[in-house]
Write a protein that holds these residues in place. Structure first.
Motif, PDB file in Angstrom:
ATOM      1  N   LEU A 117      13.342   7.851  15.356  1.00 45.09           N
ATOM      2  CA  LEU A 117      13.361   6.557  14.679  1.00 45.09           C
ATOM      3  C   LEU A 117      14.227   5.562  15.439  1.00 45.09           C
ATOM      4  CD1 LEU A 117      13.677   7.318  10.864  1.00 45.09           C
ATOM      5  CD2 LEU A 117      11.953   5.906  11.947  1.00 45.09           C
ATOM      6  N   VAL A 118      15.420   5.978  15.773  1.00 42.21           N
ATOM      7  CA  VAL A 118      16.366   5.095  16.467  1.00 42.21           C
ATOM      8  C   VAL A 118      15.814   4.624  17.800  1.00 42.21           C
ATOM      9  CG1 VAL A 118      18.637   5.050  17.585  1.00 42.21           C
ATOM     10  CG2 VAL A 118      18.401   6.007  15.302  1.00 42.21           C
ATOM     11  N   SER A 119      15.127   5.507  18.501  1.00 44.82           N
ATOM     12  CA  SER A 119      14.623   5.143  19.825  1.00 44.82           C
ATOM     13  C   SER A 119      13.362   4.284  19.780  1.00 44.82           C
ATOM     14  CB  SER A 119      14.352   6.402  20.655  1.00 44.82           C
ATOM     15  OG  SER A 119      13.237   7.103  20.157  1.00 44.82           O
ATOM     16  N   ARG A 120      12.681   4.250  18.629  1.00 44.98           N
ATOM     17  CA  ARG A 120      11.394   3.556  18.560  1.00 44.98           C
ATOM     18  C   ARG A 120      11.394   2.262  17.756  1.00 44.98           C
ATOM     19  NH1 ARG A 120       9.438   9.202  18.623  1.00 44.98           N
ATOM     20  NH2 ARG A 120       8.203   9.379  20.518  1.00 44.98           N
ATOM     21  N   ILE A 121      12.458   1.999  16.995  1.00 44.02           N
ATOM     22  CA  ILE A 121      12.454   0.784  16.182  1.00 44.02           C
ATOM     23  C   ILE A 121      13.753   0.011  16.361  1.00 44.02           C
ATOM     24  CG2 ILE A 121      10.867   1.676  14.447  1.00 44.02           C
ATOM     25  CD1 ILE A 121      13.232   2.159  12.625  1.00 44.02           C
ATOM     26  N   ASP A 122      13.657  -1.286  16.104  1.00 47.67           N
ATOM     27  CA  ASP A 122      14.811  -2.170  16.157  1.00 47.67           C
ATOM     28  C   ASP A 122      14.959  -2.790  14.775  1.00 47.67           C
ATOM     29  OD1 ASP A 122      16.897  -3.756  17.038  1.00 47.67           O
ATOM     30  OD2 ASP A 122      15.553  -5.323  17.789  1.00 47.67           O
ATOM     31  N   VAL A 156      15.775  14.518   6.415  1.00 46.57           N
ATOM     32  CA  VAL A 156      15.400  13.947   7.703  1.00 46.57           C
ATOM     33  C   VAL A 156      16.191  14.698   8.772  1.00 46.57           C
ATOM     34  CG1 VAL A 156      15.291  11.860   9.101  1.00 46.57           C
ATOM     35  CG2 VAL A 156      15.051  11.694   6.621  1.00 46.57           C
ATOM     36  N   SER A 157      15.492  15.336   9.680  1.00 45.08           N
ATOM     37  CA  SER A 157      16.157  16.136  10.708  1.00 45.08           C
ATOM     38  C   SER A 157      16.791  15.232  11.764  1.00 45.08           C
ATOM     39  CB  SER A 157      15.151  17.067  11.389  1.00 45.08           C
ATOM     40  OG  SER A 157      14.268  16.309  12.199  1.00 45.08           O
ATOM     41  N   PRO A 158      17.762  15.747  12.496  1.00 41.58           N
ATOM     42  CA  PRO A 158      18.353  14.968  13.592  1.00 41.58           C
ATOM     43  C   PRO A 158      17.300  14.535  14.614  1.00 41.58           C
ATOM     44  CG  PRO A 158      19.740  16.846  13.099  1.00 41.58           C
ATOM     45  CD  PRO A 158      18.480  17.014  12.292  1.00 41.58           C
ATOM     46  N   ARG A 159      16.287  15.356  14.845  1.00 41.32           N
ATOM     47  CA  ARG A 159      15.225  15.023  15.792  1.00 41.32           C
ATOM     48  C   ARG A 159      14.432  13.814  15.312  1.00 41.32           C
ATOM     49  NH1 ARG A 159       9.507  16.822  16.709  1.00 41.32           N
ATOM     50  NH2 ARG A 159       9.601  17.490  14.563  1.00 41.32           N
ATOM     51  N   VAL A 160      14.090  13.792  14.038  1.00 41.77           N
ATOM     52  CA  VAL A 160      13.331  12.671  13.481  1.00 41.77           C
ATOM     53  C   VAL A 160      14.191  11.408  13.474  1.00 41.77           C
ATOM     54  CG1 VAL A 160      12.180  11.780  11.416  1.00 41.77           C
ATOM     55  CG2 VAL A 160      11.762  14.128  12.158  1.00 41.77           C
ATOM     56  N   LYS A 161      15.472  11.543  13.125  1.00 40.10           N
ATOM     57  CA  LYS A 161      16.372  10.383  13.163  1.00 40.10           C
ATOM     58  C   LYS A 161      16.444   9.807  14.568  1.00 40.10           C
ATOM     59  CE  LYS A 161      19.435  11.868   9.457  1.00 40.10           C
ATOM     60  NZ  LYS A 161      20.780  12.340   9.133  1.00 40.10           N
ATOM     61  N   ALA A 162      16.562  10.669  15.558  1.00 44.00           N
ATOM     62  CA  ALA A 162      16.640  10.214  16.953  1.00 44.00           C
ATOM     63  C   ALA A 162      15.367   9.481  17.358  1.00 44.00           C
ATOM     64  CB  ALA A 162      16.902  11.397  17.874  1.00 44.00           C
ATOM     65  N   LYS A 206       2.216   9.964  12.953  1.00 40.87           N
ATOM     66  CA  LYS A 206       1.787   9.907  14.360  1.00 40.87           C
ATOM     67  C   LYS A 206       2.802   9.165  15.209  1.00 40.87           C
ATOM     68  CE  LYS A 206      -3.131  10.316  13.452  1.00 40.87           C
ATOM     69  NZ  LYS A 206      -4.439   9.653  13.454  1.00 40.87           N
ATOM     70  N   PHE A 207       3.328   8.072  14.691  1.00 38.38           N
ATOM     71  CA  PHE A 207       4.332   7.262  15.374  1.00 38.38           C
ATOM     72  C   PHE A 207       5.572   8.095  15.728  1.00 38.38           C
ATOM     73  CE2 PHE A 207       8.044   4.365  14.764  1.00 38.38           C
ATOM     74  CZ  PHE A 207       7.808   3.466  15.799  1.00 38.38           C
ATOM     75  N   LEU A 208       5.949   8.993  14.803  1.00 36.04           N
ATOM     76  CA  LEU A 208       7.139   9.826  15.005  1.00 36.04           C
ATOM     77  C   LEU A 208       6.842  11.172  15.650  1.00 36.04           C
ATOM     78  CD1 LEU A 208       8.982   9.180  11.635  1.00 36.04           C
ATOM     79  CD2 LEU A 208       9.560   8.253  13.885  1.00 36.04           C
ATOM     80  N   GLY A 209       5.568  11.518  15.748  1.00 34.63           N
ATOM     81  CA  GLY A 209       5.207  12.809  16.323  1.00 34.63           C
ATOM     82  C   GLY A 209       5.496  13.982  15.407  1.00 34.63           C
ATOM     83  N   VAL A 210       5.307  13.747  14.109  1.00 31.49           N
ATOM     84  CA  VAL A 210       5.493  14.805  13.110  1.00 31.49           C
ATOM     85  C   VAL A 210       4.224  14.889  12.265  1.00 31.49           C
ATOM     86  CG1 VAL A 210       8.005  14.503  13.045  1.00 31.49           C
ATOM     87  CG2 VAL A 210       6.585  13.286  11.393  1.00 31.49           C
ATOM     88  N   SER A 211       4.170  15.869  11.399  1.00 30.39           N
ATOM     89  CA  SER A 211       2.991  16.021  10.548  1.00 30.39           C
ATOM     90  C   SER A 211       3.056  15.071   9.349  1.00 30.39           C
ATOM     91  CB  SER A 211       2.874  17.456  10.043  1.00 30.39           C
ATOM     92  OG  SER A 211       3.893  17.727   9.097  1.00 30.39           O
ATOM     93  N   LEU A 212       1.879  14.794   8.804  1.00 32.61           N
ATOM     94  CA  LEU A 212       1.794  14.008   7.585  1.00 32.61           C
ATOM     95  C   LEU A 212       2.578  14.694   6.467  1.00 32.61           C
ATOM     96  CD1 LEU A 212       0.648  11.796   5.747  1.00 32.61           C
ATOM     97  CD2 LEU A 212      -1.461  13.135   5.593  1.00 32.61           C
ATOM     98  N   ALA A 213       2.495  16.008   6.397  1.00 35.61           N
ATOM     99  CA  ALA A 213       3.224  16.754   5.371  1.00 35.61           C
ATOM    100  C   ALA A 213       4.727  16.543   5.499  1.00 35.61           C
ATOM    101  CB  ALA A 213       2.894  18.243   5.463  1.00 35.61           C
ATOM    102  N   THR A 214       5.224  16.457   6.726  1.00 38.60           N
ATOM    103  CA  THR A 214       6.654  16.230   6.937  1.00 38.60           C
ATOM    104  C   THR A 214       7.065  14.879   6.372  1.00 38.60           C
ATOM    105  OG1 THR A 214       6.746  17.657   8.871  1.00 38.60           O
ATOM    106  CG2 THR A 214       8.461  15.973   8.697  1.00 38.60           C
ATOM    107  N   VAL A 215       6.294  13.852   6.667  1.00 34.26           N
ATOM    108  CA  VAL A 215       6.606  12.512   6.149  1.00 34.26           C
ATOM    109  C   VAL A 215       6.574  12.534   4.621  1.00 34.26           C
ATOM    110  CG1 VAL A 215       5.795  10.112   5.991  1.00 34.26           C
ATOM    111  CG2 VAL A 215       5.846  11.281   8.207  1.00 34.26           C
ATOM    112  N   ALA A 216       5.557  13.125   4.042  1.00 33.89           N
ATOM    113  CA  ALA A 216       5.434  13.184   2.584  1.00 33.89           C
ATOM    114  C   ALA A 216       6.594  13.945   1.956  1.00 33.89           C
ATOM    115  CB  ALA A 216       4.101  13.820   2.200  1.00 33.89           C
ATOM    116  N   ARG A 217       6.974  15.048   2.554  1.00 35.91           N
ATOM    117  CA  ARG A 217       8.084  15.849   2.014  1.00 35.91           C
ATOM    118  C   ARG A 217       9.415  15.117   2.131  1.00 35.91           C
ATOM    119  NH1 ARG A 217       8.317  21.284   4.658  1.00 35.91           N
ATOM    120  NH2 ARG A 217       9.895  21.647   3.075  1.00 35.91           N
TER     121      ARG A 217
END
Length: 70
Positions: free
Chosen positions: A49-54, A41-47, A22-33
């Motif tokens: 992560l970078v924008s939401r955590i320090d 990890v797709s470039p979208r998910v990496k981006a 939910k934090f990343l805006g992806v499905s639970l299945a995506t996180v598990a996979r």
């Protein structure tokens, strides 16, 4: 970034897979996979992560500890 690093970040944030999804805006299945290594990890998910955590010095100490015991 591999699934192991992805999982360590989730653990650092103290989130379940569902919360992290939910934090990343992806499905639970995506996180598990990603964590199982069956999905990169797709470039979208990496981006997101970078924008939401320090990641500070405490994170890197946590990462080293987790890397050694995993």
């Amino acid at each position: 970034m591999d699934g192991h690093k992805f999982r360590i970040i989730r653990l650092w944030l103290n989130k379940t897979q569902e919360e992290f999804a939910k934090f990343l805006g992806v499905s639970l299945a995506t996180v598990a996979r990603i964590e199982s290594g069956s999905l990169d990890v797709s470039p979208r998910v990496k981006a997101r992560l970078v924008s939401r955590i320090d990641l500070d010095e405490d994170f890197f100490a946590f990462y080293e500890k987790m890397r050694k015991i995993s």
